[in-house]
Design an enzyme around this catalytic site. Structure first.
Site, short mmCIF file in Angstrom:
data_model
loop_
_atom_site.label_atom_id
_atom_site.label_comp_id
_atom_site.label_asym_id
_atom_site.label_seq_id
_atom_site.Cartn_x
_atom_site.Cartn_y
_atom_site.Cartn_z
N CYS A 187 0.81 -1.23 0.00
CA CYS A 187 0.00 0.00 0.00
C CYS A 187 0.84 1.28 0.00
CB CYS A 187 -0.96 0.00 1.19
SG CYS A 187 -2.22 -1.27 1.05
N ASN A 247 -10.33 0.76 0.14
CA ASN A 247 -8.87 0.82 0.13
C ASN A 247 -8.39 0.27 -1.21
OD1 ASN A 247 -6.14 0.28 0.45
ND2 ASN A 247 -6.34 -0.54 2.52
N HIS A 286 -2.71 7.47 2.56
CA HIS A 286 -3.29 6.22 2.05
C HIS A 286 -4.71 6.08 2.59
CE1 HIS A 286 -4.02 2.18 0.99
NE2 HIS A 286 -3.74 1.65 2.17
#
Lengths: 325, 78
Positions: free
Chosen positions: A113, A282, A252
């Site tokens: 990520c 996400n 993020h």
């Protein structure tokens, strides 16, 4: 030395939006937890016949077409993904071919990520080396195909998507000012796909779940809030700048509670933190680039704004970039 | 009891990665399973329902129950 200037951005989200209420393969009584625990209301899921490179290609085309940049002039393609088309070759190679970027090198990076911050740093360094006049950076993820569809701790949290940035060498005061990259490999099992590599080949799996993404939720939350805060302070400290000078923060997009905790610990208004996880979930390393493109396209972020991007994820890895748009 | 317990013992480390090596007994409180929370408890519920073909009431998995109480429920319904 020239700066790495953001010349254009683009993004692509699959059309199919799946709301929490539509996740009917989980107990109905549990679905309210998704929004309560994460802030996620919906996610985009790619069609079965598409793969990660398809999303990357669409985001890249939008990025290039926005400024009419000839694809044959692209000198390099760096693709961040932790859900690649195949174990090899690099997903970027199919993107290069399908775009017709015949003069571009192409390779992947995988920092899960936090791949957006790592990719920006790598591309910035390549451009600042003086060897390349432009590089197309793409982050593309298709977690819907690597998640276990019955895992409530992961499946509802992720979505598919891709973002792209065309960086060009420039002489203005715009560009990437500084990057911070950090890694702690001592906890590499906290976020991982256990099987499918040389450590545990598929034929040695003892359970089908080992072929899917897994995450230790509580430990990851603590890591993300702690390191996600620290790295922004380290970035600005190393760059000699203060929090008050920053116009926008793009962290993020994993969980609204992580973003709000980071904002609170920095004592920065959460209004300065962009949020799109409610719509897309996400999207792993794509999340920062998608949010950046939406904010620039929507005139929220304007030329000259000072932006901090930051991300955290598997590795464990985390990082941040300071960019003048 | 022991057969159901064995299946649960086998399933828990897969559902709760932090519980690898954690000893599961009939008097183990669900709350004491590493990483037990409202999200992971849903995976446990799905696992039990798929494995044993029963519908587990939410209040049985609120954390204060023991593994033994879960097993007793499964055996009663089965």
């Amino acid at each position: 030395m020239k700066n790495s200037v953001i010349f254009s951005t683009g993004s692509y989200l699959p059309e199919s939006a799946v709301s929490n209420a539509e996740l009917t393969h989980f107990p109905a009584s549990s679905l309210k937890l998704i929004a309560e625990k994460t802030g996620i209301l919906s996610r985009r899921i790619a069609p079965e016949e598409e793969c990660t490179s398809d999303l990357a290609i669409k985001a890249a085309r939008r990025c290039l077409q926005k400024v009419g940049f000839p694809v044959k002039q692209v000198q390099g393609i760096v693709l961040s993904t932790s859900s690649p088309d195949r174990m090899q070759p690099a997903t970027a190679t199919r993107v290069q071919h399908e775009l017709g970027a015949i003069n571009a090198f192409a390779f992947d990076i995988n920092s899960v990520c936090s791949g957006s911050t790592y990719g920006i740093c790598v591309v910035d360094a390549l451009i600042k080396s003086g060897q390349f006049a432009n590089i197309l950076f793409i982050a593309s993820e298709m977690y819907s195909k690597i998640l276990h569809k019955r895992d409530f701790c992961t499946f509802p949290l992720f979505g598919d998507g891709a973002g792209a940035i065309l960086f060009r060498a420039g002489n203005s005061n715009r560009g990437v000012y500084h990057s911070c990259l950090r890694t702690d490999g001592s906890n590499s099992g906290a976020i991982c796909v256990p099987a499918g590599g040389t450590m545990l080949p598929f034929e040695k799996m003892t359970s089908p779940r080992m072929a899917h993404f897994k995450m230790h939720g509580t430990a990851v939350f603590d890591f993300a809030t702690t390191k996600g805060t620290e790295v922004i302070l380290e970035l600005l400290g190393e760059a000699g700048m203060g929090l008050s000078e920053i116009d926008w923060f793009i962290t993020h997009q994993a969980n609204i509670n992580i973003i709000e905790t980071i904002a609170s610990r920095l004592n920065v208004s959460k209004e300065k933190f962009l949020v799109n996880l409610d719509k897309y979930g996400n999207t792993a390393s794509a999340s920062v680039l998608v949010a950046l493109d939406e904010a620039i396209s929507g005139n929220m972020i304007r030329e000259g704004d000072l932006v901090v991007t930051s991300a955290f994820g598997g590795g464990l890895s985390w990082g941040a970039n300071l960019i003048r748009i | 009891m022991s057969e159901v317990l064995a299946v649960i013992r086998e399933g828990i480390p897969e559902l709760f990665p932090g519980a690898i090596g954690f000893e599961i007994a009939t008097d183990t409180l669900l709350n004491d399973i590493p990483e037990w929370d409202s999200m992971t408890s849903v995976n446990f519920k799905v696992f039990l329902e798929e494995t044993f073909g029963v519908t587990i009431p939410d209040d049985l998995l609120e954390g204060g129950s023991t593994i033994g109480e879960v097993i007793t429920f499964i055996r009663r319904v089965d």
